[in-house]
Motif scaffolding. Structure first.
Motif, PDB file in Angstrom:
ATOM      1  N   SER A 105       0.827  -1.207   0.000  1.00 28.17           N
ATOM      2  CA  SER A 105       0.000   0.000   0.000  1.00 28.17           C
ATOM      3  C   SER A 105       0.863   1.259   0.000  1.00 28.17           C
ATOM      4  O   SER A 105       0.496   2.268  -0.620  1.00 28.17           O
ATOM      5  CB  SER A 105      -0.923  -0.004   1.227  1.00 28.17           C
ATOM      6  N   ALA A 106       2.022   1.217   0.670  1.00 30.65           N
ATOM      7  CA  ALA A 106       2.922   2.375   0.671  1.00 30.65           C
ATOM      8  C   ALA A 106       3.535   2.580  -0.709  1.00 30.65           C
ATOM      9  O   ALA A 106       3.650   3.721  -1.192  1.00 30.65           O
ATOM     10  CB  ALA A 106       4.016   2.186   1.720  1.00 30.65           C
ATOM     11  N   ASN A 107       3.916   1.512  -1.358  1.00 30.79           N
ATOM     12  CA  ASN A 107       4.463   1.615  -2.711  1.00 30.79           C
ATOM     13  C   ASN A 107       3.426   2.171  -3.679  1.00 30.79           C
ATOM     14  O   ASN A 107       3.732   3.031  -4.514  1.00 30.79           O
ATOM     15  CB  ASN A 107       4.939   0.246  -3.197  1.00 30.79           C
ATOM     16  N   ALA A 108       2.196   1.682  -3.566  1.00 32.72           N
ATOM     17  CA  ALA A 108       1.131   2.163  -4.446  1.00 32.72           C
ATOM     18  C   ALA A 108       0.851   3.643  -4.205  1.00 32.72           C
ATOM     19  O   ALA A 108       0.644   4.416  -5.154  1.00 32.72           O
ATOM     20  CB  ALA A 108      -0.142   1.334  -4.226  1.00 32.72           C
ATOM     21  N   ALA A 109       0.844   4.064  -2.938  1.00 30.86           N
ATOM     22  CA  ALA A 109       0.594   5.468  -2.621  1.00 30.86           C
ATOM     23  C   ALA A 109       1.709   6.357  -3.153  1.00 30.86           C
ATOM     24  O   ALA A 109       1.455   7.459  -3.662  1.00 30.86           O
ATOM     25  CB  ALA A 109       0.451   5.640  -1.109  1.00 30.86           C
ATOM     26  N   ALA A 110       2.952   5.906  -3.033  1.00 36.24           N
ATOM     27  CA  ALA A 110       4.077   6.690  -3.543  1.00 36.24           C
ATOM     28  C   ALA A 110       3.991   6.844  -5.056  1.00 36.24           C
ATOM     29  O   ALA A 110       4.208   7.943  -5.600  1.00 36.24           O
ATOM     30  CB  ALA A 110       5.396   6.021  -3.143  1.00 36.24           C
ATOM     31  N   MET A 111       3.666   5.755  -5.744  1.00 35.83           N
ATOM     32  CA  MET A 111       3.524   5.820  -7.199  1.00 35.83           C
ATOM     33  C   MET A 111       2.376   6.733  -7.596  1.00 35.83           C
ATOM     34  O   MET A 111       2.480   7.505  -8.559  1.00 35.83           O
ATOM     35  CB  MET A 111       3.296   4.411  -7.754  1.00 35.83           C
ATOM     36  N   LYS A 112       1.289   6.657  -6.857  1.00 38.00           N
ATOM     37  CA  LYS A 112       0.125   7.491  -7.158  1.00 38.00           C
ATOM     38  C   LYS A 112       0.469   8.970  -7.012  1.00 38.00           C
ATOM     39  O   LYS A 112       0.119   9.790  -7.870  1.00 38.00           O
ATOM     40  CB  LYS A 112      -1.037   7.118  -6.234  1.00 38.00           C
ATOM     41  N   ALA A 113       1.157   9.305  -5.921  1.00 39.80           N
ATOM     42  CA  ALA A 113       1.554  10.695  -5.716  1.00 39.80           C
ATOM     43  C   ALA A 113       2.481  11.150  -6.837  1.00 39.80           C
ATOM     44  O   ALA A 113       2.352  12.273  -7.351  1.00 39.80           O
ATOM     45  CB  ALA A 113       2.240  10.846  -4.360  1.00 39.80           C
ATOM     46  N   PHE A 114       3.403  10.315  -7.224  1.00 36.81           N
ATOM     47  CA  PHE A 114       4.371  10.667  -8.261  1.00 36.81           C
ATOM     48  C   PHE A 114       3.674  10.893  -9.602  1.00 36.81           C
ATOM     49  O   PHE A 114       3.930  11.889 -10.293  1.00 36.81           O
ATOM     50  CB  PHE A 114       5.416   9.563  -8.382  1.00 36.81           C
ATOM     51  N   VAL A 115       2.777   9.987  -9.989  1.00 31.82           N
ATOM     52  CA  VAL A 115       2.119  10.067 -11.287  1.00 31.82           C
ATOM     53  C   VAL A 115       1.163  11.259 -11.348  1.00 31.82           C
ATOM     54  O   VAL A 115       1.168  12.033 -12.318  1.00 31.82           O
ATOM     55  CB  VAL A 115       1.370   8.752 -11.592  1.00 31.82           C
TER      56      VAL A 115
END
Length: 675
Positions: A160-170
């Motif tokens: 979930s942390a990886n997904a959130a980081a990617m979401k913020a980046f994109v």
């Protein structure tokens, strides 16, 4: 001094990042924190000298970055009142977050990396706010995006942390694309990216028309609009807001630093810095007002029903950012920056206070599993109450002066501008909603009785709809795992409580102390032309002539929200459950954040994955590889397989092949001779 302020955090990042494993976690913590405290102290000195004092600012050039044709970009540190305000905000909050993190992250096995990331983020933010040109600003802009990606995904063992980081980046890249296009257009129009040269050229471009996609559009309107798209992404405004709540997957100090006081306010700072451009784009300013108004209302409605303590505060941040853009949209840039300034104190206080609650509850973040904590953690309760009072605009706290000023400015301009009147109505309604969900957080966390099965929260009847992530994975991933059943809630260590006490002073006094400077009688002496002022002064003057009821409206909304929350969660705690059961559709609509994630998933994410899969499997796999390297290799293998079959080892097979060859040659010559 300004060079030391900017580069001390970079030095801390290099020490902790490169030598962290060698020197160990404790020295890494102490070095980075000490350097940030020194930078914060010097920032206040610069603030007193440039903003409060008589120094009109300066911009030392460090080096030439690039010179390409007419494009000349220097590394220069612009220091004026706007910069001084941001230096105080960034370094004060960052130093306190560093100090707080020594206690909060004390069990984490990767503290060196965490403190290195914090210092890297601070350096990037300082490069952004001290930029003297748009390229340098973009460097800092992208730097904070990178650092936020690293910090949100710090616990990379959690999917979930990886997904959130990617979401913020994109999502931020979407806004940054617009920002980059705006920078290109500004250079095309002015042949410069240096702020002084750009601002000097802007008045001469008024009314200039450019041809884009078959349309004739005002050049400055388009430039301002594209620049604001970048601000929408970085400051989590409506349509580009979806990354901010998910970013709560990062450690709580990250939430306080990035998503309360610094990174998300970068868009507000950018609009204020570029206010000489936006003032010549009145239509874009109305769009800014409208987006801010919608964001303030939207985020407040979603915050009403969230159960994760950090997500409630996250949506509050999103809503307050909407207030800031309403102020800038109506031309009250100084009020927008004033709210940025006061908001940094009380929102960082609330996030760090929430971290203290989470620490006391052994990393439980669901408010339905809390209750009655005011007796266990009385100091944290007092600090959270102060932060809530300031956030809701209780008279004479920090939020009272800045937020009420924005509402009054919106009403002033709304007399002859519809988006501004929408902004006024939206911000007043949002003030009431903010008071409701803020006190709801306090009542659910610190009052009532604790019930781990969720009986203390009226919304527990529909837990399947709750979008909470696995909070205990948080603890396991970070090395903080605890068995709550064997530990009673406890107050945080002193190293975590001192930052709360310091921030509480700002939450209480920042408004009454600095209001004369930001928007009062000392306005001109304070700003010294750092932001666009002529039209703004008119708005400030007109604010004194509005009806008295306008000034009382936000306070009345605040009191109403408090009383309603008190009734529903303390006096009649079953009321919220009954309302949710009476209006299940509305409840689910708000709980699922207006279904924006689902909508974007259907419109953008799934089609993008489908297109990517098509080109991967069909284009790259079947066509390129199938006809290219893989295809050629396969045909060679097929040819070799046929050739191998001819090599049987039997003489009569070879003799037969020779006979066929001779027959073929004879046939060829006979056929050739017959012609």
């Amino acid at each position: 001094m300004i060079q030391a302020i900017v580069f001390l955090p970079l030095l801390g990042f290099l020490i902790a990042g490169i030598f962290g494993r060698l020197i160990g976690p404790r020295p890494s913590e102490l070095v980075t924190t000490a350097l940030l405290i020194a930078a914060a102290a010097m920032s206040w000195m610069v603030f007193l000298d440039v903003a409060v004092g008589h120094n009109h600012g300066y911009a030392p050039v460090l080096a030439n970055w690039m010179t390409v044709g007419k494009l000349n970009v220097d590394w220069a540190l612009r220091v004026d009142t706007l910069t001084a305000v941001m230096l105080v905000v960034v370094n004060t909050v960052s130093s306190l977050v560093h100090l707080y993190s020594i206690g909060y992250m004390h069990e984490d096995a990767h503290r060196q990396r965490f403190f290195a990331y914090l210092s890297l983020f601070t350096f990037a933010m300082l490069m952004l706010v001290t930029a003297d040109n748009l390229v340098q600003m973009f460097f800092g802009w992208e730097g904070v995006g990178l650092a936020s990606y690293l910090l949100i995904g710090f616990w990379y063992q959690k999917p979930s942390a990886n997904a959130a980081a990617m979401k913020a980046f994109v999502v931020n890249r979407v806004g940054d694309f617009g920002f980059a296009l705006g920078i290109f257009l500004v250079f095309q129009l002015t042949q410069s990216l240096n702020f002084n040269e750009v601002f000097a050229a802007i008045p001469g471009l008024e009314g200039r028309i450019i041809h884009v996609f078959g349309l004739d559009v005002d050049a400055l309107e388009l430039a301002a609009f594209l620049l604001f798209i970048g601000a929408m992404g970085k400051s989590a405004q409506f349509f580009l807001h979806t990354w901010l709540p998910d970013a709560m997957e990062g450690p709580t100090p990250v939430s306080a630093l990035i998503h309360a006081a610094t990174m998300v306010t970068a868009g507000v700072f950018m609009v204020a810095r570029l206010s000489p451009i936006f003032e010549y784009a009145p239509t874009t300013l109305q769009f800014v007002t409208l987006i801010g108004a919608i964001t303030a209302f939207f985020a407040a409605t979603v915050g009403l029903v969230q159960n994760d303590i950090k997500r409630v505060i996250a949506y509050s941040t999103c809503s307050q950012l909407g207030y800031m853009f309403v102020a800038e949209g109506v031309g009250a840039y100084s009020l927008g920056v004033f709210h940025l300034f006061t908001h940094a104190f009380f929102k960082a206080l609330l996030f760090l206070g929430a971290g203290s609650v989470i620490h006391a509850m052994h990393h439980e973040q669901d408010m339905r599993h809390m209750g009655g904590l005011r007796k266990d953690i009385p100091f944290t309760f007092a600090m959270m109450t102060i932060g809530t009072l300031a956030l809701t605009g209780f008279p004479y706290t920090a939020g009272y002066f800045s937020k009420d000023g924005i509402i009054e400015a919106a009403f002033t301009v709304g007399a002859h501008q519809t988006p501004a009147m929408i902004g006024f109505v939206s911000t007043v309604v949002a003030a009431g909603l903010t008071s409701f969900y803020s006190w709801r957080l306090v009542f659910m966390t610190f009052f009532g009785r604790r019930a781990g099965h969720g009986a203390s929260e009226a919304h527990a009847h529909d837990a399947k709809e709750h979008d909470a992530h696995d909070h205990h994975a948080h603890g396991a991933a970070s090395g903080h795992g605890h068995d709550e059943s064997h530990h009673a809630p406890h107050e945080s260590p002193l190293v975590m409580l001192i930052p709360l006490a310091v921030l509480s002073l700002g939450a209480l006094a920042a408004g009454i102390v600095f209001e004369p400077y930001f928007a009062g009688h000392a306005y001109d002496e304070f700003w010294k032309g750092a932001i666009y002022t002529s039209e703004h002064n008119h708005v400030l003057h007109m604010m004194h002539e509005i009806p008295h009821w306008v000034g009382f409206a936000p306070t009345a909304a605040m009191v109403l929200g408090f009383l309603l929350s008190l009734y529903m969660y303390v006096l009649k705690p079953g009321t919220a459950k009954k309302l949710a059961e009476t209006f299940p559709g509305l409840y689910k609509f708000l709980l699922n954040k207006w279904y924006f994630d689902e909508l974007y998933d259907a419109l953008f994410v799934r089609p993008a994955f489908a297109i990517g899969r098509f080109f991967w499997k069909g284009g790259d796999g079947a066509v390129i590889d199938g006809l290219g390297p893989d295809g050629v290799a396969a045909r060679v293998v097929d040819g070799a397989r046929i050739a191998v079959r001819l090599q049987t080892g039997f003489i009569y097979h070879y003799a037969f092949a020779m006979l066929i060859g001779v027959a073929a040659v004879v046939t060829w010559f006979i056929a050739g001779g017959m012609r």
